[in-house]
Design a protein around this motif. Structure first.
Motif, short mmCIF file in Angstrom:
data_model
loop_
_atom_site.label_atom_id
_atom_site.label_comp_id
_atom_site.label_asym_id
_atom_site.label_seq_id
_atom_site.Cartn_x
_atom_site.Cartn_y
_atom_site.Cartn_z
N TYR A 166 29.39 41.39 49.98
CA TYR A 166 29.15 39.91 50.32
C TYR A 166 30.56 39.29 49.56
CZ TYR A 166 24.39 40.17 51.46
OH TYR A 166 23.34 40.47 52.12
N TRP A 167 31.63 40.09 49.27
CA TRP A 167 32.92 39.62 48.74
C TRP A 167 33.70 38.90 49.71
CZ3 TRP A 167 35.09 43.75 44.91
CH2 TRP A 167 34.36 43.88 43.95
N ALA A 168 34.63 37.96 49.35
CA ALA A 168 35.42 37.40 50.28
C ALA A 168 34.74 36.43 51.08
CB ALA A 168 36.59 38.27 50.99
N MET A 169 34.75 36.44 52.39
CA MET A 169 34.36 35.55 53.34
C MET A 169 33.06 35.33 53.48
SD MET A 169 37.21 34.18 54.26
CE MET A 169 36.78 33.36 55.74
N ARG A 170 32.27 36.44 52.89
CA ARG A 170 30.63 36.20 53.09
C ARG A 170 30.05 35.89 51.88
NH1 ARG A 170 28.41 41.41 55.04
NH2 ARG A 170 26.68 39.97 55.70
N LEU A 171 30.59 35.42 51.00
CA LEU A 171 30.16 34.93 49.68
C LEU A 171 28.61 34.21 49.71
CD1 LEU A 171 33.14 34.03 47.42
CD2 LEU A 171 31.67 36.09 47.12
N PRO B 208 21.91 36.53 49.53
CA PRO B 208 20.44 35.67 49.23
C PRO B 208 20.42 35.16 47.84
CG PRO B 208 20.34 38.17 50.25
CD PRO B 208 21.70 37.90 50.11
N ALA B 209 21.38 35.72 47.07
CA ALA B 209 21.23 35.08 45.73
C ALA B 209 22.42 34.37 45.30
CB ALA B 209 21.00 36.19 44.71
N ALA B 210 23.22 33.82 46.38
CA ALA B 210 24.34 33.13 46.16
C ALA B 210 24.02 31.89 45.61
CB ALA B 210 25.05 32.72 47.36
#
Length: 149
Positions: free
Chosen positions: A118-123, A127-129
């Motif tokens: 989920y790093w970079a453009m998918r942060l 699901p726990a962002a």
């Protein structure tokens, strides 16, 4: 010939638009704020900050040297604050510019525990962002302004 459409970034700089968290920083060349939540959209990834020239320019090539220097300095200061105040382990800097014709530099923190996929453009897809609405954005902005003072 029709009149140009109003720029919502320029409108934001004029205090119009109900920005959650209000401005974080403003001087004679640049403006910084938290990303805002358009009506009807999902919650926002907390800590997403924008640094923008006050002058309406579409990209980095159109900046004056003074604007470019100030955007770099303010971006660096805000990235440090995201690390100190919000415990970000990394701060991404993006300039995308294909949806809005007013340069806005994105500072996006990566928080501890974010899986690499989920790093970079998918942060924000994690699901726990850390997502939030106007109240959470306002509280985060208050912490950032306290650190900048």
């Amino acid at each position: 010939m029709s009149a140009p459409e109003p720029c919502f970034v320029c409108e934001k700089h004029l205090g119009r638009g109900g920005l959650p968290g209000s401005e974080l920083y403003r001087d004679d060349l640049v403006y910084a704020s938290h990303g805002f939540i358009p009506e009807g959209k999902r919650r926002t990834y907390l800590g997403t900050l924008f640094v923008e020239p006050l002058r309406h320019v579409s990209g980095v090539a159109e900046l004056s040297d003074a604007e470019a220097e100030r955007i770099g300095l303010v971006s660096t200061r805000l990235a440090r604050v995201l690390k100190q105040s919000e415990k970000a382990e990394h701060v991404y800097v993006f300039v995308l510019g294909h949806h809005v014709d007013h340069l806005h530099v994105w500072l996006v923190p990566r928080y501890p525990g974010t899986p690499p996929e989920y790093w970079a453009m998918r942060l924000a897809e994690w699901p726990a962002a850390p997502l939030g609405g106007p109240d959470e954005i306002a509280a985060l902005c208050q912490r950032i302004r306290a650190q900048l003072a």
